[in-house]
Scaffold this motif. Sequence first.
Motif, PDB file in Angstrom:
ATOM      1  N   ASP A 272      -6.090   5.294   4.253  1.00  0.00           N
ATOM      2  CA  ASP A 272      -5.338   4.581   3.215  1.00  0.00           C
ATOM      3  C   ASP A 272      -6.118   3.461   2.563  1.00  0.00           C
ATOM      4  OD1 ASP A 272      -3.099   6.189   3.787  1.00  0.00           O
ATOM      5  OD2 ASP A 272      -2.515   4.860   5.448  1.00  0.00           O
ATOM      6  N   ARG A 273      -7.221   3.064   3.187  1.00  0.00           N
ATOM      7  CA  ARG A 273      -7.948   1.903   2.658  1.00  0.00           C
ATOM      8  C   ARG A 273      -9.230   2.272   1.919  1.00  0.00           C
ATOM      9  NH1 ARG A 273      -8.745  -2.083   7.512  1.00  0.00           N
ATOM     10  NH2 ARG A 273      -8.064  -0.333   8.813  1.00  0.00           N
TER      11      ARG A 273
ATOM     12  N   THR B 245      -7.155  -5.404   4.321  1.00  0.00           N
ATOM     13  CA  THR B 245      -5.819  -4.873   4.609  1.00  0.00           C
ATOM     14  C   THR B 245      -5.260  -4.132   3.404  1.00  0.00           C
ATOM     15  OG1 THR B 245      -4.849  -6.986   3.919  1.00  0.00           O
ATOM     16  CG2 THR B 245      -5.351  -6.710   6.265  1.00  0.00           C
ATOM     17  N   ARG B 246      -6.087  -3.939   2.410  1.00  0.00           N
ATOM     18  CA  ARG B 246      -5.684  -3.271   1.174  1.00  0.00           C
ATOM     19  C   ARG B 246      -6.721  -2.206   0.854  1.00  0.00           C
ATOM     20  NH1 ARG B 246      -9.200  -4.889  -2.632  1.00  0.00           N
ATOM     21  NH2 ARG B 246     -10.308  -6.860  -2.298  1.00  0.00           N
TER      22      ARG B 246
ATOM     23  N   ASP C 260     -12.622  -8.016   0.288  1.00  0.00           N
ATOM     24  CA  ASP C 260     -12.253  -9.434   0.259  1.00  0.00           C
ATOM     25  C   ASP C 260     -13.472 -10.321   0.405  1.00  0.00           C
ATOM     26  OD1 ASP C 260      -9.620  -8.654   0.058  1.00  0.00           O
ATOM     27  OD2 ASP C 260      -9.324  -8.659   2.241  1.00  0.00           O
TER      28      ASP C 260
END
Length: 368
Positions: free
Chosen positions: A251-252, A289-290, A314
Amino acid sequence: MLATRHARPRVDQQVALLSILGFWLFYMIIVTLRAAVLDFPAQEELVIRRVAVTVFGIVTNVALYLGLRWFEDKPLTPRIIAACIGAIPAALAISSFNYFAFNVYDPISVFEDSELREKIAEIDPLAIVLEFAISSYYFLMSWAMLYLALSYASEVRAAERRAARFAQAAQQAELRSLRYQVNPHFLFNTLNSLSTLVLRNRPEEAESMIMNLSTFYRTSLTGDPLDDVPLADEVQLQQLYLAIEAVRFPDRLKIEIDVPDAVMSCCVPGLILQPLVENAIKYGVARATRPVTIRITAREVDDVLNIIVSDDGDVIPSDQDKGSGIGLANVRDRLDARYGSAARIEWHVPFEGGFVVDLTLPAVRHDC
């Protein structure tokens, strides 16, 4: 098996013999011209005897050459001393033969004038021999210095060739070392990811990762570490690696490949992008986390290939989280060993976060 000391002389034997013949031919021509200018009597008889002296001189000079070859494995100074000493008996031998040819053997044919014969007979024979020996010594030393110069030049060229071979071997060893440094590092990270999948009871994903890992290594280990590969192959390898990591971060991890077909045939060192993509996973995707996008782009401008590997992860909070820089150092050292100053690596951290690595190297298409 050890080679014999004189198995391969520094100066080619043909070159040495031709230099001897050239020196003595020059001697005969000069002396003959001198005799013609001074209008010496019995020119034809003088030429015959001069030829005999020249042939004897060539044989003596060859003997001197064979003697000097015994000192070829010595430093230059002993070789010069050997030439200086060896030329003494050679000069005396040539001078003695010259005295015999012109003053002992049938002198009447050469000196028809009885008064001239009497004047020459009054001269001490030893003085005549020594006077011609001095001239012969200078002549032989001139040849010997030429021979030693050729020998020394050959030695320098051989040393340069050895140094070039050693430098090439060192460069190849460095390239192999740096290339092999990539694979264990990648394998360690992948096995960690595989272990995580097993512990989380995700067998299908673990099996997919193992298959991709097998394909990756089968592809990456088939080539010589010193060989370059087409950029298309390198991009395909990174896609395999990213497919492995996509199992870990479904998902990341987002992937963008922007490499025009026109540059896919450019040659690059194998696995040169691997440390950069690994760093993007480790410091960009794994810590976020994204969704994080890893981009591989390439462009060619004026025979220069520009490859950029970037991520939009990040902002790394502290210097301690930025890693050891081994991956970037590996790429930098490989580019330096392969291309020297013609290639470079640059990187920077955008204000909004992420990491950008820019590779610049020659656009070559015929070496892979």
